[in-house]
Design a protein around this motif. Structure first.
Motif, PDB file in Angstrom:
ATOM      1  N   SER A   1       0.881  -1.224  -0.034  1.00  0.00           N
ATOM      2  CA  SER A   1       0.022  -0.105   0.084  1.00  0.00           C
ATOM      3  C   SER A   1       0.766   1.360  -0.085  1.00  0.00           C
ATOM      4  O   SER A   1       0.495   2.402  -0.499  1.00  0.00           O
ATOM      5  N   ARG A   2       2.123   1.319   0.719  1.00  0.00           N
ATOM      6  CA  ARG A   2       2.665   2.266   0.650  1.00  0.00           C
ATOM      7  C   ARG A   2       3.554   2.584  -0.591  1.00  0.00           C
ATOM      8  O   ARG A   2       3.899   3.797  -1.217  1.00  0.00           O
ATOM      9  N   SER A   3       4.017   1.442  -1.359  1.00  0.00           N
ATOM     10  CA  SER A   3       4.777   1.647  -2.259  1.00  0.00           C
ATOM     11  C   SER A   3       4.177   1.407  -3.728  1.00  0.00           C
ATOM     12  O   SER A   3       4.707   1.895  -4.978  1.00  0.00           O
ATOM     13  N   GLY A   4       2.992   0.597  -3.492  1.00  0.00           N
ATOM     14  CA  GLY A   4       2.535   0.252  -4.712  1.00  0.00           C
ATOM     15  C   GLY A   4       2.809  -0.983  -5.628  1.00  0.00           C
ATOM     16  O   GLY A   4       2.264  -1.381  -6.513  1.00  0.00           O
ATOM     17  N   ARG A   5       4.162  -1.455  -5.142  1.00  0.00           N
ATOM     18  CA  ARG A   5       4.577  -2.431  -5.860  1.00  0.00           C
ATOM     19  C   ARG A   5       4.150  -3.732  -5.374  1.00  0.00           C
ATOM     20  O   ARG A   5       3.735  -3.789  -3.931  1.00  0.00           O
ATOM     21  N   TYR A   6       4.179  -4.626  -6.107  1.00  0.00           N
ATOM     22  CA  TYR A   6       3.589  -6.015  -5.866  1.00  0.00           C
ATOM     23  C   TYR A   6       4.464  -7.237  -6.305  1.00  0.00           C
ATOM     24  O   TYR A   6       4.382  -7.979  -5.854  1.00  0.00           O
TER      25      TYR A   6
ATOM     26  N   ALA B   1       5.058 -15.532 -11.185  1.00  0.00           N
ATOM     27  CA  ALA B   1       5.336 -14.216 -10.467  1.00  0.00           C
ATOM     28  C   ALA B   1       6.157 -13.294 -11.482  1.00  0.00           C
ATOM     29  O   ALA B   1       5.996 -12.171 -11.410  1.00  0.00           O
ATOM     30  N   VAL B   2       7.332 -13.983 -12.029  1.00  0.00           N
ATOM     31  CA  VAL B   2       8.136 -13.209 -12.944  1.00  0.00           C
ATOM     32  C   VAL B   2       7.333 -12.671 -14.275  1.00  0.00           C
ATOM     33  O   VAL B   2       7.665 -11.598 -14.689  1.00  0.00           O
ATOM     34  N   LEU B   3       6.343 -13.383 -14.608  1.00  0.00           N
ATOM     35  CA  LEU B   3       5.601 -13.011 -15.862  1.00  0.00           C
ATOM     36  C   LEU B   3       4.253 -12.084 -15.578  1.00  0.00           C
ATOM     37  O   LEU B   3       3.740 -11.450 -16.237  1.00  0.00           O
ATOM     38  N   LEU B   4       4.296 -11.774 -14.254  1.00  0.00           N
ATOM     39  CA  LEU B   4       3.386 -10.806 -13.937  1.00  0.00           C
ATOM     40  C   LEU B   4       3.908  -9.488 -14.461  1.00  0.00           C
ATOM     41  O   LEU B   4       5.323  -8.877 -14.361  1.00  0.00           O
ATOM     42  N   PRO B   5       3.072  -8.683 -14.994  1.00  0.00           N
ATOM     43  CA  PRO B   5       3.651  -7.278 -15.394  1.00  0.00           C
ATOM     44  C   PRO B   5       3.808  -6.581 -14.666  1.00  0.00           C
ATOM     45  O   PRO B   5       3.317  -6.477 -13.304  1.00  0.00           O
ATOM     46  N   ALA B   6       5.118  -5.735 -14.840  1.00  0.00           N
ATOM     47  CA  ALA B   6       5.692  -4.970 -13.953  1.00  0.00           C
ATOM     48  C   ALA B   6       4.877  -3.749 -13.694  1.00  0.00           C
ATOM     49  O   ALA B   6       3.895  -3.440 -14.646  1.00  0.00           O
ATOM     50  N   GLY B   7       4.878  -2.952 -12.635  1.00  0.00           N
ATOM     51  CA  GLY B   7       4.060  -1.628 -12.333  1.00  0.00           C
ATOM     52  C   GLY B   7       3.821  -1.528 -11.038  1.00  0.00           C
ATOM     53  O   GLY B   7       4.182  -2.152 -10.142  1.00  0.00           O
ATOM     54  N   ARG B   8       2.995  -0.459 -10.799  1.00  0.00           N
ATOM     55  CA  ARG B   8       2.375  -0.140  -9.304  1.00  0.00           C
ATOM     56  C   ARG B   8       0.972  -0.152  -9.419  1.00  0.00           C
ATOM     57  O   ARG B   8       0.170   0.232 -10.409  1.00  0.00           O
ATOM     58  N   LEU B   9       0.399  -0.494  -8.385  1.00  0.00           N
ATOM     59  CA  LEU B   9      -1.241  -0.454  -7.757  1.00  0.00           C
ATOM     60  C   LEU B   9      -1.534   1.188  -8.219  1.00  0.00           C
ATOM     61  O   LEU B   9      -0.646   1.978  -7.497  1.00  0.00           O
ATOM     62  N   PRO B  10      -2.424   1.555  -9.045  1.00  0.00           N
ATOM     63  CA  PRO B  10      -2.614   2.992  -9.085  1.00  0.00           C
ATOM     64  C   PRO B  10      -3.334   3.386  -7.790  1.00  0.00           C
ATOM     65  O   PRO B  10      -3.813   2.709  -6.999  1.00  0.00           O
ATOM     66  N   GLU B  11      -3.177   4.757  -7.623  1.00  0.00           N
ATOM     67  CA  GLU B  11      -3.807   5.592  -6.517  1.00  0.00           C
ATOM     68  C   GLU B  11      -5.027   6.029  -6.465  1.00  0.00           C
ATOM     69  O   GLU B  11      -5.405   6.733  -5.582  1.00  0.00           O
ATOM     70  N   GLU B  12      -5.719   6.053  -7.707  1.00  0.00           N
ATOM     71  CA  GLU B  12      -7.033   7.000  -7.807  1.00  0.00           C
ATOM     72  C   GLU B  12      -8.029   6.274  -6.528  1.00  0.00           C
ATOM     73  O   GLU B  12      -7.815   5.087  -6.362  1.00  0.00           O
ATOM     74  N   GLN B  13      -8.736   7.140  -5.943  1.00  0.00           N
ATOM     75  CA  GLN B  13      -9.722   6.676  -4.987  1.00  0.00           C
ATOM     76  C   GLN B  13     -10.752   6.158  -5.771  1.00  0.00           C
ATOM     77  O   GLN B  13     -11.298   6.490  -6.785  1.00  0.00           O
TER      78      GLN B  13
END
Length: 490
Positions: free
Chosen positions: A316-321, A467-479
């Motif tokens: 939740s802090r970083s958005g990384r998964y 897990a390696v095949l998961l698309p890289a990115g961050r969870l979006p922050e929009e409410q």
């Protein structure tokens, strides 16, 4: 404040549903003796688990069609009514039927809790809230058997079920205030044929795997496997043509969803399946008492609980998964491979530490992967995709548990010396035998479990690839969009 009330309500209800998976275990013998049906004892657990698994895709689709609030509240009311019926059971048939109803409603509690959180939070906020709700299951594993034993000893086994009522009513009062009305699309056609074929295929598969290890039921197992294959083929045929399938197969073309489903299945296959057999392994191979043998699964589940909460907060802090899924699957795979190599005679703290690490690895993505998959679909399909994630996990655990049980039974029986009868082999018998016999049986159990641990490590290796095949990115922050007249404050 309202969001906190919502999370408390959802956590309480999720805990009740999870607890009823575990709290009954220590009271089964007492229940069977009172009702005079020892031969049907296992169905008290199997009926609950099977019903909750079969209903997952149906409940998920209903949540999308009529709204998760209605399904959640209805499931809670039915769950409480079924709990009362369980406590008043006068026969094993009555109890099993009530447990099936209880299991069906528990699917709605588990699934709608996760779906409601997805609706009222943004993808970035979601991991920490989902981790709190996801903590219900490992906590239930830790305290369920103890609570069940204490209640049975001091109040009677009926209160194992009746205790749900006061807690459930309090959670219901909170839910009526805190769970928002969530708008849904216009009512859609329900895929009755798909639901029916799926139910037949899953029930037949579970029965087939359960019977596979019993030589007297080998014919029935073959028939059940055939029925499962035919019903599953019919299910796929129906789903490809249904205008509103309960499991939209097109979702599997999405790389995030496909990888997430594989990772969720790995949790059931790689850890949930073997946890039930760890006490037996340590009683036989390490010659521990029943009480001491429970320390290893406790260490495993505790690692899972801590990791689940920590990674939810970090995500939740970083958005990384992606990093958590890669690290978690890798750690668990190494831990299980290490378990296969441990020699007999080591202090018990060594396998406890190793299995704690396996639990930490699994907890790193246990709840997080649900959030990731939910972020890949439109809001109108949150219930459906959440059901799919939970479904593959429970099916993987159910089937693999039966397979491991069969491997242990056949493997141990084949290697035991002729002087020892596999049908009467108990830890107490082994502990009372000569040192030579104890050492021989310890070696047998180590030899049988080693390839099981290797196989589970390979499963986590497959999870590492996913897990390696998961698309890289961050969870979006929009409410999250306000879904009722009064928006939920963050």
């Amino acid at each position: 404040m309202r969001l906190r009330l919502l999370v408390i309500s959802l956590l309480s209800v999720s805990f009740l549903g999870a607890l009823d998976h575990t709290v009954v275990s220590t009271s089964l013998a007492t229940i069977a003796g009172d009702l005079g049906a020892l031969e049907h004892m296992s169905w008290v657990v199997v009926g609950y688990t099977l019903a909750s698994t079969v209903l997952l895709p149906v409940i998920g689709k209903l949540g999308d069609a009529v709204g998760p609030r209605l399904v959640f509240v209805t499931s809670l009311v039915v769950f409480l009514a079924a709990s009362v019926l369980c406590g008043f059971a006068q026969s094993m048939t009555w109890l099993v039927v009530a447990r099936v109803i209880q299991g069906m409603s528990s699917a709605g509690l588990q699934l709608m809790s996760q779906t409601i959180i997805a609706h009222v939070t943004s993808p970035r906020e979601r991991p920490r809230h989902m981790a709190v709700i996801g903590a219900a299951f490992p906590i239930a594993i830790l305290v369920g058997p103890v609570i069940g034993g204490l209640i049975t000893d001091y109040w009677g086994w009926q209160w194992v079920f009746w205790i749900n009522v006061p807690v459930g009513l309090a959670a219901l009062a909170l839910a009526l205030v805190a769970v928002p009305h969530i708008e849904t699309a216009a009512p859609r056609r329900f895929d009755i044929a798909g639901a029916a074929w799926f139910t037949v295929s899953l029930v037949a598969l579970v029965l087939a795997v359960s019977w596979a290890g019993d030589r007297s039921a080998s014919g029935a197992a073959v028939v059940a496997f055939v029925v499962a294959l035919v019903a599953f083929a019919a299910f796929l045929f129906v789903e490809l043509r249904a205008p509103e399938p309960i499991v939209p197969l097109r979702l599997f073309a999405n790389r995030t969803i496909a990888a997430g489903l594989v990772l969720s299945a790995i949790i059931g296959i790689g850890l949930f399946s073997v946890t039930a057999y760890l006490p037996t392994y340590f009683q036989m191979a390490y010659r521990t008492s029943v009480t001491v043998s429970g320390l290893v699964p406790i260490a495993t589940v505790f690692g899972m609980l801590v990791s689940n909460l920590v990674t939810g907060w970090l995500a939740s802090r970083s958005g990384r998964y992606r990093v958590f899924a890669i690290t978690g699957t890798g750690l668990a795979a190494v831990g299980l491979l290490t378990m296969s190599l441990l020699p007999v005679g080591l202090p018990l703290w060594v396998p406890m530490v190793v299995m704690f690490c396996v639990g930490v690895g699994t907890g790193a993505f246990m709840s997080l992967i649900i959030t990731v998959v939910q972020s890949a679909v439109p809001r109108s399909e949150l219930g459906t995709v959440t059901a799919s994630v939970n479904l593959v996990r429970q099916v993987g655990a159910t089937v693999t548990t039966a397979v491991i049980g069969g491997v242990i039974a056949v493997g141990v029986a084949a290697l035991l010396p002729s002087t020892v009868d596999a049908a009467t082999l108990t830890p107490q018998l082994v502990h009372g035998a000569s040192p030579a016999v104890q050492a021989e049986i310890a070696g047998i159990y180590t030899g049988v479990f080693a390839p099981i641990f290797v196989g589970l490590a390979v499963a986590y290796g497959v999870g590492l690839i996913a897990a390696v095949l998961l698309p890289a990115g961050r969870l979006p922050e929009e409410q999250a969009v306000a879904l009722d007249p009064e928006p939920l404050p963050a």
